[in-house]
Write an enzyme that holds these catalytic residues in place. Structure first.
Site, mmCIF file in Angstrom:
data_model
loop_
_atom_site.group_PDB
_atom_site.id
_atom_site.type_symbol
_atom_site.label_atom_id
_atom_site.label_comp_id
_atom_site.label_asym_id
_atom_site.label_seq_id
_atom_site.Cartn_x
_atom_site.Cartn_y
_atom_site.Cartn_z
ATOM 1 N N PHE A 150 0.849 -1.187 0.000
ATOM 2 C CA PHE A 150 0.000 0.000 0.000
ATOM 3 C C PHE A 150 0.882 1.234 0.000
ATOM 4 O O PHE A 150 1.601 1.493 0.966
ATOM 5 C CB PHE A 150 -0.966 0.063 1.188
ATOM 6 C CG PHE A 150 -1.841 1.288 1.101
ATOM 7 C CD1 PHE A 150 -2.958 1.294 0.286
ATOM 8 C CD2 PHE A 150 -1.498 2.461 1.756
ATOM 9 C CE1 PHE A 150 -3.735 2.441 0.138
ATOM 10 C CE2 PHE A 150 -2.261 3.620 1.615
ATOM 11 C CZ PHE A 150 -3.385 3.602 0.808
ATOM 12 N N ASP A 235 9.113 2.991 2.307
ATOM 13 C CA ASP A 235 7.905 3.760 2.596
ATOM 14 C C ASP A 235 7.614 3.590 4.085
ATOM 15 O O ASP A 235 7.078 2.584 4.524
ATOM 16 C CB ASP A 235 6.739 3.252 1.731
ATOM 17 C CG ASP A 235 5.438 4.011 2.013
ATOM 18 O OD1 ASP A 235 5.360 4.703 3.056
ATOM 19 O OD2 ASP A 235 4.502 3.893 1.209
ATOM 20 N N LYS A 264 2.191 11.294 7.312
ATOM 21 C CA LYS A 264 1.390 11.035 8.509
ATOM 22 C C LYS A 264 1.905 11.723 9.771
ATOM 23 O O LYS A 264 1.708 12.919 9.921
ATOM 24 C CB LYS A 264 1.222 9.520 8.689
ATOM 25 C CG LYS A 264 0.403 8.928 7.538
ATOM 26 C CD LYS A 264 -0.240 7.604 7.796
ATOM 27 C CE LYS A 264 -1.268 7.284 6.718
ATOM 28 N NZ LYS A 264 -0.933 6.202 5.836
HETATM 29 C C1 LIG Z 1 -1.082 6.266 4.348
HETATM 30 C C2 LIG Z 1 0.004 5.656 3.528
HETATM 31 C C3 LIG Z 1 0.343 6.174 2.267
HETATM 32 C C4 LIG Z 1 -0.423 7.285 1.597
HETATM 33 O O1 LIG Z 1 -0.473 8.458 2.333
HETATM 34 P P1 LIG Z 1 -1.630 9.540 2.013
HETATM 35 O O2 LIG Z 1 -1.280 10.695 2.878
HETATM 36 O O3 LIG Z 1 -2.936 8.891 2.372
HETATM 37 O O4 LIG Z 1 -1.540 9.848 0.554
HETATM 38 C C5 LIG Z 1 1.419 5.600 1.607
HETATM 39 N N1 LIG Z 1 2.096 4.575 2.136
HETATM 40 C C6 LIG Z 1 1.798 4.050 3.344
HETATM 41 C C7 LIG Z 1 2.607 2.926 3.876
HETATM 42 C C8 LIG Z 1 0.727 4.558 4.075
HETATM 43 O O5 LIG Z 1 0.399 4.012 5.239
#
Ligand SMILES: *Cc1c(COP(=O)(O)O)cnc(C)c1O
Length: 408
Positions: A150, A235, A264
């Site tokens: 994701f 990520d 985040k």
């Molecule tokens: C939340 C998330 C994203 C995307 O972030 P957004 O601010 O919603 O675009 C990408 N990678 C990971 C692992 C995430 O948890």
């Protein structure tokens, strides 16, 4: 098991839910709780009920809701200047760069707003690296990604998702991505070829259900990338900044990727701030005109992020996540015994209870007991409270979870 039905939903919250359903695109399926206020680990709904937040907005509020110090920074900065665009300079951006790069042990930062934008930025960085430093022939660069990843919701990113619900009806997709199984070092080895410019991965797959790879995987993957001249891109948007009991999930294997992708909790839930952090030789490949964002690097976001990072460090939230997380995982493992539970796993304050039945009804039952969790990948209940949570609050949560399983 009883879900939350209309009779437990007040007229006021039902009116708001109906308005939302009437006027908003239905791209989410939220729990029927309408929050109007939050503080620390507590959420308050429009009827004055108080809930323990065990999701932390997908780990965006690691510092707790409305943290007073971040709030003060936000208000003060909003009075001074909020947005200059990058056409001009501002006095917060350089300090944000310096503080974030230093914290990460890296050389440079590129700021954006949402996580998906930062992932897109890392993809661009990897491709430039491939063409300009590795000598890959034009338009041939490949990026390796993992099954069940994701990384966000843009068309390019969903194009390399393995979840059909994310992709259906959104093609055609961006080429140049190769998918391998997560946690399989041999698969990575055989997927790498002279056109491979990057390996994009989550050190723990959160949305896929808190998938923790075998010990050694991240270290070996990063070493392999280094040997093969492939840019490793972690990520850490959800796992980073203390969630797993280390500053970064990669730290559990004492290893560092070429690029961190952060978002985040970088702003403690106040404002969208994301960034790619990495070495000069890669990030200097972006030159004026090659990338940008109107709000990226704005003074309000930078001030808020600086404050959010300071709170994380000054309040020892990373250590707290490690200690409380280990305790919580142990308690859940000791106290929860139910035939539907397949596994209870976690790292720091990122814990998943995997079921062999859908997790949604359990989350609804927990809502009735004033604990808010959200299922992930249908079968996993995720526990990820703000890192400022107290042990007594977790004891309350454990008690509610135990009751829900006892009556299920
Ligand atoms: C939340 C998330 C994203 C995307 O972030 P957004 O601010 O919603 O675009 C990408 N990678 C990971 C692992 C995430 O948890």
């Amino acid at each position: 098991m009883a879900g939350v039905t209309a009779e437990t939903t007040s007229t006021r919250s039902q009116e708001l839910i109906d308005l939302e359903e009437r006027w908003g695109a239905p791209n989410y399926h939220p729990l029927p709780v309408v929050v109007e206020r939050a503080e620390g680990v507590w959420l308050y709904d429009v009827d004055g009920n108080r809930y323990l937040d065990c999701l932390s907005a997908y780990s965006a509020v690691n510092q707790g809701h409305a943290h007073p110090r971040i709030l003060q920074t936000m208000v003060e900065q909003a009075h001074r200047v909020t947005l200059t665009s990058r056409a001009f300079r501002n006095d917060q951006l350089p300090l944000f760069y310096q503080e974030l790069a230093t914290l990460c042990g890296m050389e440079m930062v590129l700021p954006m707003n949402t996580g998906a934008e930062a992932v897109e930025t890392a993809i661009k960085a990897a491709r430039r690296y491939g063409y300009e430093l590795k000598g890959i022939e034009q338009d041939r660069a490949e990026i390796i990604v993992c099954e069940n990843n994701f990384h966000g919701r843009t068309t390019t990113i969903v194009g390399f998702s393995s979840d059909e619900a994310y992709r259906e009806g959104f093609g055609p997709f961006t080429p140049g991505f190769v998918t391998i199984p997560f946690g399989d070092i041999e698969a990575l080895r055989s997927a790498i070829n002279p056109n491979t410019c990057g390996f994009l991965f989550e050190p723990i797959q959160c949305e896929a259900g808190i998938n923790i790879p075998a010990d050694g995987y991240v270290r070996e993957a990063l070493e392999l990338c280094r040997r093969e001249n492939v840019l490793s891109i972690a990520d850490e948007i959800q796992t980073g900044l203390g969630r797993t009991g280390k500053l970064f999930a990669c730290d559990h294997e004492d290893s560092r990727p070429d690029l961190y992708v952060l978002g985040k909790a970088l702003s403690g839930g106040f404002y969208p701030v994301s960034a790619v952090v990495g070495p000069r030789r890669v990030l200097e490949l972006f030159r004026p005109g090659s990338h940008g964002s109107t709000y990226g690097g704005n003074p309000l976001g930078c001030a808020v992020a600086r404050s959010a990072l300071a709170v994380l460090q000054d309040e020892g939230l990373v250590k707290r996540s490690a200690e409380l997380g280990e305790w919580l995982l142990g308690k859940l493992r000791d106290e929860l015994h139910h035939p539907a539970i397949k596994d209870i796993r976690g790292r720091g304050m990122l814990i998943g209870i995997e079921l062999d039945v859908p997790a949604r009804p359990f989350c609804e039952a927990l809502q009735e007991r004033r604990v808010l969790c959200k299922e992930t990948h249908d079968h996993v209940i995720r526990f990820a409270p703000p890192l400022v949570v107290e042990r007594e609050d977790l004891e309350f949560a454990i008690e509610q979870v135990r009751e829900v399983f006892a009556t299920a």
